[in-house]
Scaffold this motif. Structure first.
Motif, short mmCIF file in Angstrom:
data_model
loop_
_atom_site.label_atom_id
_atom_site.label_comp_id
_atom_site.label_asym_id
_atom_site.label_seq_id
_atom_site.Cartn_x
_atom_site.Cartn_y
_atom_site.Cartn_z
N THR A 161 0.83 -1.21 0.00
CA THR A 161 0.00 0.00 0.00
C THR A 161 0.86 1.25 0.00
O THR A 161 2.04 1.22 0.35
N GLU B 151 0.55 3.61 2.12
CA GLU B 151 0.94 3.91 3.51
C GLU B 151 2.22 3.18 3.86
O GLU B 151 3.13 3.76 4.48
N GLN B 152 2.30 1.90 3.47
CA GLN B 152 3.52 1.14 3.79
C GLN B 152 4.73 1.67 3.01
O GLN B 152 5.82 1.76 3.56
N THR C 233 5.14 4.74 2.01
CA THR C 233 5.51 6.02 2.61
C THR C 233 6.28 5.79 3.92
O THR C 233 7.29 6.45 4.19
N GLY C 234 5.80 4.84 4.73
CA GLY C 234 6.47 4.53 6.00
C GLY C 234 7.89 4.06 5.77
O GLY C 234 8.83 4.48 6.45
N ALA D 39 2.20 12.88 2.36
CA ALA D 39 2.20 11.93 3.48
C ALA D 39 3.62 11.67 3.97
O ALA D 39 3.85 11.51 5.18
N ASP E 16 3.96 1.56 -4.65
CA ASP E 16 2.90 0.70 -4.11
C ASP E 16 2.53 -0.30 -5.22
O ASP E 16 2.98 -0.15 -6.37
#
Ligand code: F6R
Length: 256
Positions: free
Chosen positions: A8, A10-11, A13-14, A42, A230
């Motif tokens: 994803t 989010e992952q 970006t993290g 983000a 992603d």
């Protein structure tokens, strides 16, 4: 080229935030090349949350629109202060963003190049990618040896960026951008791309021929590049399974 595909956004970006944090802890006086755009929002939020020390960091942004003031809500000056610089302890004098209202744009571009050189060059250059393959605002057919200069935005880029301005007519036609030659001189490049609309440009950049029709493909000439995607942005990659396998075998991967 190292290709990292995360399930994803989010992952992804993290992971990028961890990569950045590690880099900045190892080199607290790093010179960072920074990017703007939806992809970076983000990431900057995640970086702010890590409470890193920016007191010795120097930054150079890739680009700025010509003809809008730094105070304009859609200027890249505004973007950077709103999303990052207002929330970290970077000294104002260490922040560099091209001046899109400079009286002489060629002189501004030359000065920008000189400042990058005087700072010792860029240690880590963050990059997004346009749906037409641009990096910075180096649009298709940009010289692969180009330096910081004025570029005319393509209709596709102006259409893509209309979402920020509310209407396509309000998107400036021109920008100052670091050149592809400038970007290739940075010591490490990290390119981020998320979402299905980037998949074609990413596949061409990573697996296609090196061509000015996809400026990001010039990164194939760089000795140290990490591409973080992603799943949606990776769908066009022929060797996707191989990239997953290589990443899974990498003993250093947990450093991220
Ligand atoms: C902006 C920049 C551009 C963007 C690209 C993707 O500083 O360098 O190359 O990275 O246009 O923009 P988003 O993230 O909005 O899709």
């Amino acid at each position: 080229m190292e290709i990292i595909i995360q399930p994803t956004l989010e992952q992804a970006t993290g992971l990028t935030a961890r990569l950045f944090s590690n880099f900045m802890r190892e080199k607290p006086d790093a010179v960072l090349g920074l990017a703007t755009g939806g992809t970076m929002e983000a990431l900057y939020g995640a970086l702010v949350a890590t409470n890193l020390d920016w007191s010795r960091i120097t930054t150079f942004n890739l680009d700025e629109y010509i003809g809008i003031s730094p105070q304009h809500p859609q200027s890249y000056h505004s973007f950077m202060w709103k999303n990052l610089f207002n929330h970290v302890n970077v000294p104002v004098k260490n922040v560099h963003i091209p001046d899109g209202l400079a009286k002489s744009i060629p002189a501004e571009c030359e000065t920008y190049e000189r400042k990058i050189f005087a700072a010792g060059g860029i240690d880590l250059q963050l990059l997004g990618i346009g749906t037409d393959g641009h990096i910075g605002f180096n649009e298709p057919t940009s010289s692969l040896a180009s330096r910081t200069r004025i570029k005319t935005l393509t209709p596709q880029t102006r259409k893509d960026n209309a979402r920020f301005f509310g209407s396509e007519e309000l998107v400036p036609h021109h920008a100052i951008t670091m050149g592809i030659g400038t970007i290739l001189e940075s010591r490490y490049c990290v390119l981020l791309a998320f979402g299905a609309r980037k998949a074609k440009a990413v596949a061409e950049a990573v697996e296609g021929p090196i061509t000015s029709m996809n400026p990001a493909s010039a990164l194939q000439l760089h000795p140290k590049v990490t591409v973080i995607l992603d799943e949606a942005a990776a769908v066009g990659l022929t060797n996707k399974d191989y990239y997953h396998w290589v990443y899974d075998q990498n003993p250093d991967r947990h450093e991220y």
